[in-house]
Design a protein around this motif. Structure first.
Motif, short mmCIF file in Angstrom:
data_model
loop_
_atom_site.label_atom_id
_atom_site.label_comp_id
_atom_site.label_asym_id
_atom_site.label_seq_id
_atom_site.Cartn_x
_atom_site.Cartn_y
_atom_site.Cartn_z
N GLN A 139 1.12 4.33 -2.83
CA GLN A 139 1.01 5.74 -2.49
C GLN A 139 2.13 6.55 -3.12
O GLN A 139 1.96 7.73 -3.44
N LYS A 144 1.12 6.73 -6.92
CA LYS A 144 -0.09 7.54 -7.07
C LYS A 144 -0.88 7.17 -8.31
O LYS A 144 -1.13 8.00 -9.19
N SER A 187 -7.71 10.17 0.71
CA SER A 187 -7.16 11.52 0.90
C SER A 187 -6.24 11.94 -0.24
O SER A 187 -6.15 13.13 -0.55
N GLN A 188 -5.55 10.99 -0.88
CA GLN A 188 -4.64 11.32 -1.97
C GLN A 188 -5.31 11.34 -3.33
O GLN A 188 -4.64 11.58 -4.34
N ALA A 216 0.83 -1.21 0.00
CA ALA A 216 0.00 0.00 0.00
C ALA A 216 0.87 1.26 0.00
O ALA A 216 0.54 2.24 -0.69
N ARG A 217 1.96 1.25 0.73
CA ARG A 217 2.86 2.41 0.73
C ARG A 217 3.53 2.59 -0.63
O ARG A 217 3.78 3.72 -1.09
N ILE A 228 -5.37 2.14 5.17
CA ILE A 228 -4.99 2.06 3.76
C ILE A 228 -6.04 2.76 2.90
O ILE A 228 -5.71 3.56 2.01
N ASN A 233 -6.75 8.79 -5.02
CA ASN A 233 -6.58 7.60 -5.85
C ASN A 233 -7.90 6.95 -6.23
O ASN A 233 -7.93 6.11 -7.14
N ASN A 281 -5.98 6.58 3.32
CA ASN A 281 -4.89 7.22 2.59
C ASN A 281 -5.20 7.31 1.10
O ASN A 281 -4.91 8.32 0.45
N PHE A 282 -5.76 6.24 0.54
CA PHE A 282 -6.17 6.29 -0.86
C PHE A 282 -7.19 7.39 -1.10
O PHE A 282 -7.15 8.10 -2.11
#
Length: 445
Positions: A184, A187, A215-216, A180-181, A209, A218, A212-213
């Motif tokens: 990120q 992207k 918020s970014q 997952a990192r 996980i 994705n 984070n997807f």
């Protein structure tokens, strides 16, 4: 390597044997080679054609993207020649000589990326160690538009030496978070996401996980989402719960996490067309689900046993999804002597499956475009009640009025005159799936 032979016309022919791309690049320093009126170009344009023509696989006849068999590909490659008299290429295959290696490096960039999309995440990671070119290709975000977060084997890393089998799952959890990192960093714009993890386990941090997807950005282009948030199938079973109260508390805590995340998720991922998830049938969750106006396939699984579903919530859901074509839901509704059958109304629905539900019975339908319907008679959820105390509508009458364009009931294709009379085969099907007094022969519901 090249050799010269005299043909029937007396002119010399140039026979090229398959060579590596490195050899052809060295030869590309020359503009052309002329011998007795026969020219063989080694420039940049002709270099690619010569190399592709003498190999079995090429960018235009690669069997993965064509319907030709291997023999047809070989035959077509042998017969392919220039007709302008400047270049004649003949491929000579000796009976005891095998073909050269597969020239994957000669494929265009688009075809290479297309081939790599068929690899799993683990295979992509292994392919990154083949060469520098493959490593660079694997870092392209377009290759990670499909993300299967649970697509990892339950094996330990080579550097880990576990004395207890339970530590293997900790290694698996670490591998998922590392992947997952990595995503990120790349992207990618994720279009297909498969998530099968328990978001209520505080030590696993799987919900982080998805957050984070989200918020970014994705998940803005997401169209297919398999969201099994209630359990981790790969997690070994060990329970530290002491009583039933702990189980109920865990279920409610997990449900609250889902509601909070689903509210933010449906505000961002509005392009979803296919959604599979356990559902809690709360007022807030139904309103969030109705935001997905592009949804055409919806699969709803039960979240907890004896989960109440109200008729007004079902009406809000169907009214809020005007483009829904396929609906499959599983509801274990509590039932008893005060059973209230449900009504389903939709102008767009074409396929309905309630075969996995328990305690869910139909009173009326208003689905004029439905062509396929699946239903099953499941055991009663609640105390045993004598069948003569319950009066349920006949399924045949419900379908006759509410689904006039029905073509298939379970696995049975209806005859054209099914609305005029109940023929023998249809009667046998109704005896299996219908719960009315006419078709239900048992004494207990």
């Amino acid at each position: 390597m090249e050799t010269k032979q005299r043909g029937a016309t007396g002119k010399k022919k140039v026979l090229l044997k398959p060579k590596s791309l490195k050899y052809l690049r060295r030869k590309s320093q020359q503009n052309y080679h002329q011998d007795d009126g026969s020219q063989c170009y080694y420039g940049t344009d002709e270099e690619d054609y010569v190399y592709r023509s003498v190999h079995r696989y090429s960018a235009t006849n690669f069997p993965l993207f064509s319907n030709m068999s291997d023999d047809e590909v070989i035959k077509k490659t042998k017969s392919k020649q220039f007709s302008n008299g400047q270049l004649q290429i003949q491929v000579k295959n000796e009976e005891d000589q095998t073909q050269d290696e597969f020239p994957f490096q000669t494929l265009p960039y688009e075809l290479k990326m297309k081939v790599f999309t068929y690899l799993s995440h683990v295979d992509k990671g292994v392919s990154m160690r083949v060469c520098r070119e493959w490593k660079d290709l694997m870092t392209k975000p377009v290759l990670w538009s499909t993300v299967m977060l649970c697509d990892f084997p339950m094996t330990c890393m080579p550097s880990k030496h576990h004395l207890q089998p339970s530590n293997c799952y900790l290694c698996y959890n670490e591998r998922v978070h590392m992947f997952a990192r990595y995503l990120q960093i790349l992207k990618p714009s994720i279009k297909y996401l498969d998530f099968k993890f328990d978001i209520g386990e505080p030590d696993d941090n799987y919900l982080e996980i998805l957050q984070n997807f989200l918020s970014q950005g994705n998940l803005q282009s997401l169209v297919h989402f398999n969201f099994n948030w209630k359990e981790t199938p790969t997690r070994p079973f060990w329970s530290d719960w002491t009583n039933c109260n702990d189980i109920v508390f865990r279920q409610r805590y997990r449900g609250r996490l889902f509601v909070y995340f689903f509210d933010e998720f449906t505000k961002v991922a509005t392009k979803i067309t296919t959604l599979l998830l356990p559902f809690d049938w709360s007022d807030r969750s139904v309103l969030c689900l109705a935001r997905l106006q592009n949804l055409h396939t919806l699969v709803i699984e039960k979240y907890f046993v004896f989960q109440e579903m109200k008729q007004e919530l079902l009406d809000k859901l169907m009214e809020g999804l005007p483009n829904l074509k396929r609906l499959m839901f599983e509801v274990w509704s509590p039932s008893g002597p005060g059973l209230i059958p449900f009504t389903i109304s939709s102008k767009s629905l074409e396929f309905l499956d309630i075969s996995q539900s328990r305690g869910f019975y139909l009173k009326a339908l208003d689905i004029p475009n439905m062509t396929r319907f699946r239903v099953a008679r499941r055991p009663w959820n609640g105390p045993l009640v004598c069948a003569d105390r319950i009066s349920l509508p006949c399924l045949y009458n419900t379908l006759l009025v509410g689904a006039p364009n029905l073509r298939k009931l379970n696995d049975h294709y209806l005859e054209e005159d099914w609305k005029k009379n109940v023929y023998s085969t249809l009667e046998e099907v109704l005896k299996v799936v219908c719960s009315c007094r006419r078709h239900k022969t048992g004494w207990a519901m």
